[in-house]
Design a protein around this motif. Structure first.
Motif, short mmCIF file in Angstrom:
data_model
loop_
_atom_site.label_atom_id
_atom_site.label_comp_id
_atom_site.label_asym_id
_atom_site.label_seq_id
_atom_site.Cartn_x
_atom_site.Cartn_y
_atom_site.Cartn_z
N GLY A 1 0.79 -1.22 0.00
CA GLY A 1 0.00 0.00 0.00
C GLY A 1 0.82 1.27 0.00
N VAL A 2 2.15 1.16 -0.03
CA VAL A 2 2.99 2.36 -0.07
C VAL A 2 2.88 3.02 -1.44
CG1 VAL A 2 5.36 3.24 0.03
CG2 VAL A 2 4.60 1.50 1.66
N SER A 3 2.54 4.29 -1.46
CA SER A 3 2.40 5.01 -2.72
C SER A 3 3.77 5.34 -3.29
CB SER A 3 1.60 6.30 -2.49
OG SER A 3 1.47 7.03 -3.69
N ASP A 4 3.97 5.05 -4.59
CA ASP A 4 5.26 5.31 -5.27
C ASP A 4 6.41 4.55 -4.64
OD1 ASP A 4 4.16 7.11 -7.15
OD2 ASP A 4 4.26 8.74 -5.68
N GLY A 5 6.11 3.45 -3.99
CA GLY A 5 7.17 2.67 -3.34
C GLY A 5 7.84 1.69 -4.29
N GLU A 6 9.05 1.32 -3.96
CA GLU A 6 9.80 0.29 -4.69
C GLU A 6 10.01 -0.88 -3.75
OE1 GLU A 6 13.95 -0.42 -7.20
OE2 GLU A 6 13.61 1.46 -6.12
N VAL A 7 9.56 -2.05 -4.18
CA VAL A 7 9.65 -3.24 -3.34
C VAL A 7 11.00 -3.91 -3.54
CG1 VAL A 7 8.66 -5.50 -2.84
CG2 VAL A 7 7.15 -3.59 -3.41
N SER A 8 11.69 -4.18 -2.45
CA SER A 8 12.96 -4.92 -2.47
C SER A 8 12.81 -6.09 -1.51
CB SER A 8 14.12 -4.03 -2.02
OG SER A 8 14.21 -2.87 -2.82
#
Length: 617
Positions: free
Chosen positions: A420-427
């Motif tokens: 749900g993080v807006s503009d997030g990049e998943v690592s």
């Protein structure tokens, strides 16, 4: 105006194309790859490109397709050769290239594609990608469509072949070993081609065989590969109805069916003219110089087939797959004889990043991983894999879910909804880990063993990735290691005392020779400021992180971090879970879930143990 030709590639294959492009741009040389497609479709039709395997250069020139073909699953076929050039591709250049390439590949390949990377663009398109048409000696523009690998894999059913074979021969010297070995394997392969071979679908009456007209299917009425899968599931359902109700284990239908290779033990033939069969005895004198060889061969290979494929095509696919693996075993035995002598052989299947198919490799038994390093390096080169992490060690072997014997769940984060993080990049953590938590292994460590369990999860990651063959340590073994290095007193073993991140790093170093980086966080509230650093860890190292703070330990599996806003969520695996191995409960109840900054104790200090990945193949 549409291009006269079109091919479709999986999105995973596009990543490989990009790697080849970077390789060409780095050394400014033309590179070649074998394009692999599903089935036997013509290269000028709408074929699906499953994979691309780079052809390494040898002293004589390019290595041949035959050298790499033994690693590719049956059910796929050589589609074409891709030539990636750092300079402009003209019709004359293509004509001369095809002429030279044909010397290497003869009749193995009849289509050649050219990609001119000098024209710019990160991906191939009809502006820079073309098919060389031999009849007209012209380059024809080619459109490329991209398909989802998930969509492709969902349409496949794996036919897995098991079987026990053997070869027996004698040789008098090392010089005649190779010929004797070749003769023996030739006899075996001729047997596999005969109508005496059948393939039995496990726990059913279905038999795939052969007659003078081709493949046969007996024992059940089926038309497609999908029918084969449904037949096995019906049999399994009948078995389950006989079991007691109330089992908490969920049954997952995997698209894998097992077939066993068998030889007919007897058959009446028209050639038998005598009423009696007379036994014969052959007597040979013993020669001390003659060496007797008897090698047991265990088949383990898979044939991926589209669910809509005709069932009558299955026997030929199974036969070809068995022959391919037997040929790979022969090459392995021949290649290793001078250095390692006669060895038993074991085939392995591997699943590596960006490649849609399982890769088959045969290794000689009893030969150490260090001695096989040159084989693995060659495989890394062919498949454009990084050379700082293992993918083809024996412990990296692919195991189908129904074959997993360990009592622990693996990769419990798979299938979770987005953070749900807006503009997030998943690592995320890279590879496989096992979920270790309270109350496992018949040990009640509730309220004191969370850091031990997190450490066990970290150790399992290194084992799953092939860095070690050591088992995951028990609580007492962990305690004994800390005593041995003088970190704890002798009476520490057998207690319920806690350990923290520093002790976790010490055990990793002593047990697995793994170094770790320790992040000291003054308060839980400050963890938010480490988003960029944690994301970098998961991108470069990919190992799970042990977090210790206050009275609790957790395992961090990833972060979703927005560099624009600083917002972050942590993918947390909680070792405090005390229930059964039920993935639905674990995910629904938040034992493996995305957690916000308020998950951490805002006033407690934290130490994070970030294990560093060893550099090896």
């Amino acid at each position: 105006m549409a291009a006269p030709y079109e091919i479709e590639v999986l999105d995973s294959c596009v990543e490989i194309f990009e790697k080849i492009k970077r390789l060409v741009e780095t050394d400014n040389q033309t590179h070649h790859a074998v394009l692999i497609s599903c089935g036997n479709t013509s290269s000028t039709e709408n074929s699906v490109i499953l994979d691309a395997v780079v052809l390494p250069r040898t002293i004589e020139g390019l290595s041949s397709v035959e050298e790499i073909w033994s690693h590719v699953q049956e059910g796929s076929t050589v589609h074409s050769i891709l030539c990636v050039s750092p300079s402009t591709v003209t019709a004359d250049f293509a004509k001369e290239s095809v002429k030279n390439l044909s010397k290497n590949f003869h009749d193995e390949v009849d289509a050649f594609y050219f990609w001119d990377v000098s024209s710019g663009g990160s991906a191939p398109s009809r502006d820079n990608f073309s098919l060389y048409e031999s009849s007209s000696e012209l380059l024809q523009p080619c459109d490329i469509g991209v398909l989802s690998i998930e969509e492709h894999l969902n349409k496949l059913i794996y036919l897995r072949i098991n079987g026990n074979l053997s070869v027996n021969f004698t040789y008098a010297s090392k010089d005649d070993f190779h010929q004797a070995c070749e003769n023996s394997f030739s006899i075996l392969k001729e047997r596999l081609k005969s109508s005496q071979v059948v393939y039995h679908l496990k726990e059913t009456r279905l038999i795939f065989g052969f007659n003078d007209r081709g493949g046969t299917v007996t024992g059940a009425s089926i038309r497609t590969v999908e029918d084969v899968l449904e037949l096995t599931q019906v049999e399994e359902d009948e078995v389950r109805t006989k079991k007691k109700k109330g089992s908490k284990k969920r049954v997952q239908k995997e698209k894998v069916v097992d077939v066993t290779l068998l030889f007919k033990t007897g058959q009446h033939t028209k050639e038998v003219t005598s009423q009696y069969i007379v036994p014969t005895v052959q007597y040979e004198t013993f020669d001390e110089k003659v060496q007797n060889v008897s090698i047991h061969l265990t088949l383990n290979t898979v044939v991926p087939q589209p669910s809509t494929s005709k069932a009558t095509l299955i026997p030929e696919c199974l036969r070809n797959a068995a022959l391919k693996q037997v040929s790979a075993m022969e090459r392995c035995l021949q290649d290793n004889f001078m250095k390692h002598g006669v060895r038993s052989l074991t085939p392995y299947l591997f699943k590596v990043p960006s490649h849609s198919h399982l890769i088959s490799v045969v290794y000689p038994d009893g030969v150490s991983e260090d001695e096989l390093e040159f084989v693995r390096k060659d495989l890394h080169t062919r498949y454009l894999l990084p050379t700082d992490r293992p993918y083809f060690r024996r412990l990296n072997k692919f195991v189908f879910p129904q074959d997993r014997r360990e009592p622990y769940l693996t990769n419990t984060h798979e299938g979770l909804p987005p953070s749900g993080v807006s503009d997030g990049e998943v690592s995320l953590v890279q590879g496989t880990y096992s979920y270790h938590h309270y109350m496992q292994d018949q040990l009640n460590d509730n309220h004191w063993g969370c850091a031990y369990r997190s450490l066990q999860t970290l150790c399992s990651w290194f084992r799953h990735q092939g860095y070690t063959d050591k088992p995951v340590p028990t609580h007492k073994e962990i305690q004994q290691i800390l005593v041995d290095v003088k970190d704890k007193p002798a009476n520490f073993v057998g207690t319920k005392q806690w350990i923290g991140s520093i002790e976790v790093s010490t055990v990793l170093n002593q047990l697995l020779d793994i170094t770790s980086k320790i992040l000291f966080i003054s308060t839980g509230a400050d963890l938010v400021s480490k988003g960029r650093e944690l994301a970098h860890h998961f991108k470069t190292q990919g190992t799970p992180i042990m977090s210790g703070g206050g009275a609790r330990a957790h395992t961090i599996l990833g972060v979703d971090f927005s560099s624009k806003t600083g917002d972050i969520k942590f993918l947390v695996l909680d070792p405090h879970y005390t229930g059964d191995e039920d993935i639905k409960v674990i995910q629904d109840k938040g034992w493996c879930a995305w957690q916000g900054p308020d998950f951490w104790d805002q006033t407690a200090y934290y130490n994070l143990c970030l294990p560093q990945r060893p550099v090896l193949v």
